[in-house]
Motif scaffolding. Structure first.
Motif, PDB file in Angstrom:
ATOM      1  N   ILE A 160       0.863  -1.169  -0.083  1.00  0.00           N
ATOM      2  CA  ILE A 160      -0.062   0.144  -0.126  1.00  0.00           C
ATOM      3  C   ILE A 160       1.050   1.061  -0.069  1.00  0.00           C
ATOM      4  CG2 ILE A 160      -1.873   1.309   1.246  1.00  0.00           C
ATOM      5  CD1 ILE A 160      -1.042  -2.374   2.249  1.00  0.00           C
ATOM      6  N   VAL A 161       0.588   2.153  -0.956  1.00  0.00           N
ATOM      7  CA  VAL A 161       1.448   3.264  -1.013  1.00  0.00           C
ATOM      8  C   VAL A 161       0.368   4.536  -0.804  1.00  0.00           C
ATOM      9  CG1 VAL A 161       2.776   4.953  -2.584  1.00  0.00           C
ATOM     10  CG2 VAL A 161       2.913   2.293  -2.959  1.00  0.00           C
ATOM     11  N   THR A 162       0.814   5.224   0.341  1.00  0.00           N
ATOM     12  CA  THR A 162      -0.197   6.169   1.091  1.00  0.00           C
ATOM     13  C   THR A 162       0.570   7.563   0.769  1.00  0.00           C
ATOM     14  OG1 THR A 162      -0.723   4.948   2.784  1.00  0.00           O
ATOM     15  CG2 THR A 162      -0.897   7.297   3.130  1.00  0.00           C
ATOM     16  N   SER A 163      -0.606   8.256   0.294  1.00  0.00           N
ATOM     17  CA  SER A 163      -0.241   9.768  -0.384  1.00  0.00           C
ATOM     18  C   SER A 163       0.323  10.833   1.043  1.00  0.00           C
ATOM     19  CB  SER A 163      -1.137  10.425  -0.857  1.00  0.00           C
ATOM     20  OG  SER A 163      -1.152  11.873  -1.524  1.00  0.00           O
ATOM     21  N   ALA A 164       0.684  12.175   0.588  1.00  0.00           N
ATOM     22  CA  ALA A 164       1.364  12.691   1.621  1.00  0.00           C
ATOM     23  C   ALA A 164       0.432  13.493   2.385  1.00  0.00           C
ATOM     24  CB  ALA A 164       2.576  13.567   0.973  1.00  0.00           C
ATOM     25  N   ILE A 165       0.991  13.995   3.862  1.00  0.00           N
ATOM     26  CA  ILE A 165       0.475  14.892   4.631  1.00  0.00           C
ATOM     27  C   ILE A 165       0.692  16.179   3.983  1.00  0.00           C
ATOM     28  CG2 ILE A 165       0.749  15.826   7.088  1.00  0.00           C
ATOM     29  CD1 ILE A 165       1.242  13.085   8.017  1.00  0.00           C
ATOM     30  N   GLY A 166       2.117  16.276   3.449  1.00  0.00           N
ATOM     31  CA  GLY A 166       2.220  17.609   3.005  1.00  0.00           C
ATOM     32  C   GLY A 166       1.829  17.701   1.339  1.00  0.00           C
ATOM     33  N   LEU A 167       2.671  18.095   0.602  1.00  0.00           N
ATOM     34  CA  LEU A 167       2.373  18.474  -1.082  1.00  0.00           C
ATOM     35  C   LEU A 167       1.985  17.287  -1.651  1.00  0.00           C
ATOM     36  CD1 LEU A 167       2.633  20.595  -3.437  1.00  0.00           C
ATOM     37  CD2 LEU A 167       4.892  19.448  -3.788  1.00  0.00           C
ATOM     38  N   GLN A 168       0.747  17.490  -2.421  1.00  0.00           N
ATOM     39  CA  GLN A 168       0.219  16.453  -3.242  1.00  0.00           C
ATOM     40  C   GLN A 168       0.562  16.529  -4.703  1.00  0.00           C
ATOM     41  OE1 GLN A 168      -1.976  13.998  -1.683  1.00  0.00           O
ATOM     42  NE2 GLN A 168      -1.271  15.281   0.071  1.00  0.00           N
TER      43      GLN A 168
END
Length: 303
Positions: free
Chosen positions: A262-270
């Motif tokens: 599973i690859v999870t997106s960022a808390i910061g920049l998308q």
């Protein structure tokens, strides 16, 4: 006036995670959930040209208010959850500036630790190193700097019968300067994978082995295919159920045989169409379920 702020506590020491008693936590105690985030990376938004991260000089103007506030918003939501998550794990790129990019690295370390310290003390914080934390081409000193500020670069722990293994994925991307440290990492990993008595085994790292398919071509966001296939087979043979990663700044994932990555997106920049957020992971006796939530949509109860 007394300053009541807590100091940032390093939790991963001597390859163990202090908040969890390894022996007591080996026993299955029933369903629970944890929260996985990645890539707080304060400063990247300011440096992002739309296609690449621009070089910086010591005297240039820079700020990272966007990422600090995004991280703070996530922590505020997690603090409001009932019941609380068992732990909150940040899968790498806790900072953006490399160790040689001063004065920004020191300032980012201080600022991100200050906001991470706002997490409810009853929710253990697990830090995973990313390429920006230890360097694209890590050295002994760049890894040691990460350890000095955030704790061990690799370790394992048990949580309610689940074996959690934290890797330094940069060893698989570029280890020329640290072959001795990589050898120690691999020896340690072979040892911890021998314990197959846990209800589930989960791996956490920064760089994904692949993005969508295990046999895809090499690019910036994944690992070279020969190393990739060798390690995926090792994990699968050891009974690993899930691998959670970051680095891609987008949500994606796939499977190798019966093992899911599973690859999870960022808390910061998308870098895609996702919103800043985190992944909530529910662990039951027979399954591990997960869902990505934008920060504003994080529920108060996930059980």
């Amino acid at each position: 006036m007394t300053n009541n702020k807590r100091s940032f506590q390093i939790q991963a020491v001597n390859r163990r995670f202090i908040p969890f008693d390894s022996e007591k936590e080996k026993e299955w105690k029933g369903p629970f959930f944890f929260v996985q985030g990645a890539d707080c990376q304060p400063g990247l938004t300011y440096r992002w040209s739309g296609t690449t991260r621009v070089e910086c000089s010591p005297d240039m103007s820079m700020n990272w208010d966007v990422e600090i506030e995004a991280t703070r918003a996530v922590i505020k939501k997690l603090n409001q959850m009932e019941p609380k998550p068992k732990f909150f794990i940040v899968c790498g790129d806790i900072v953006d500036a490399f160790d040689f990019e001063e004065p920004f690295r020191t300032r980012q370390e201080n600022d991100i630790k200050e906001v991470l310290n706002e997490l409810d003390p009853s929710i253990p914080l697990v830090c995973v190193c990313g390429n920006h934390d230890v360097g694209d081409q890590p050295t002994h000193s760049s890894i040691q700097r990460y350890i000095d500020h955030f704790g061990d670069d690799y370790f394992d722990f048990y949580c309610s019968g689940v074996h959690c293994i934290v890797l330094n994925s940069q060893f698989y991307a570029h280890s020329t300067n640290v072959e001795d440290l990589k050898a120690q990492h691999e020896q340690w990993l072979d040892q911890v994978l021998k314990d197959q008595q846990a209800k589930h085994t989960i791996i956490f790292q920064h760089i994904p082995w692949f993005l969508k398919t295990y046999d895809e071509e090499k690019d910036y966001f994944n690992i070279e295919i020969n190393t990739r296939l060798q390690m995926l087979e090792k994990f699968h043979s050891a009974g690993v159920k899930k691998i959670f990663c970051g680095h891609y700044h987008r949500n994606t994932g796939g499977s190798y045989k019966s093992m899911e990555q599973i690859v999870t997106s960022a808390i910061g920049l998308q870098l895609g169409k996702d919103k800043s957020g985190v992944r909530l992971v529910r662990v039951t006796e027979n399954d591990i379920e997960h869902q990505y939530f934008s920060t504003e949509d994080i529920p108060s109860n996930f059980m």
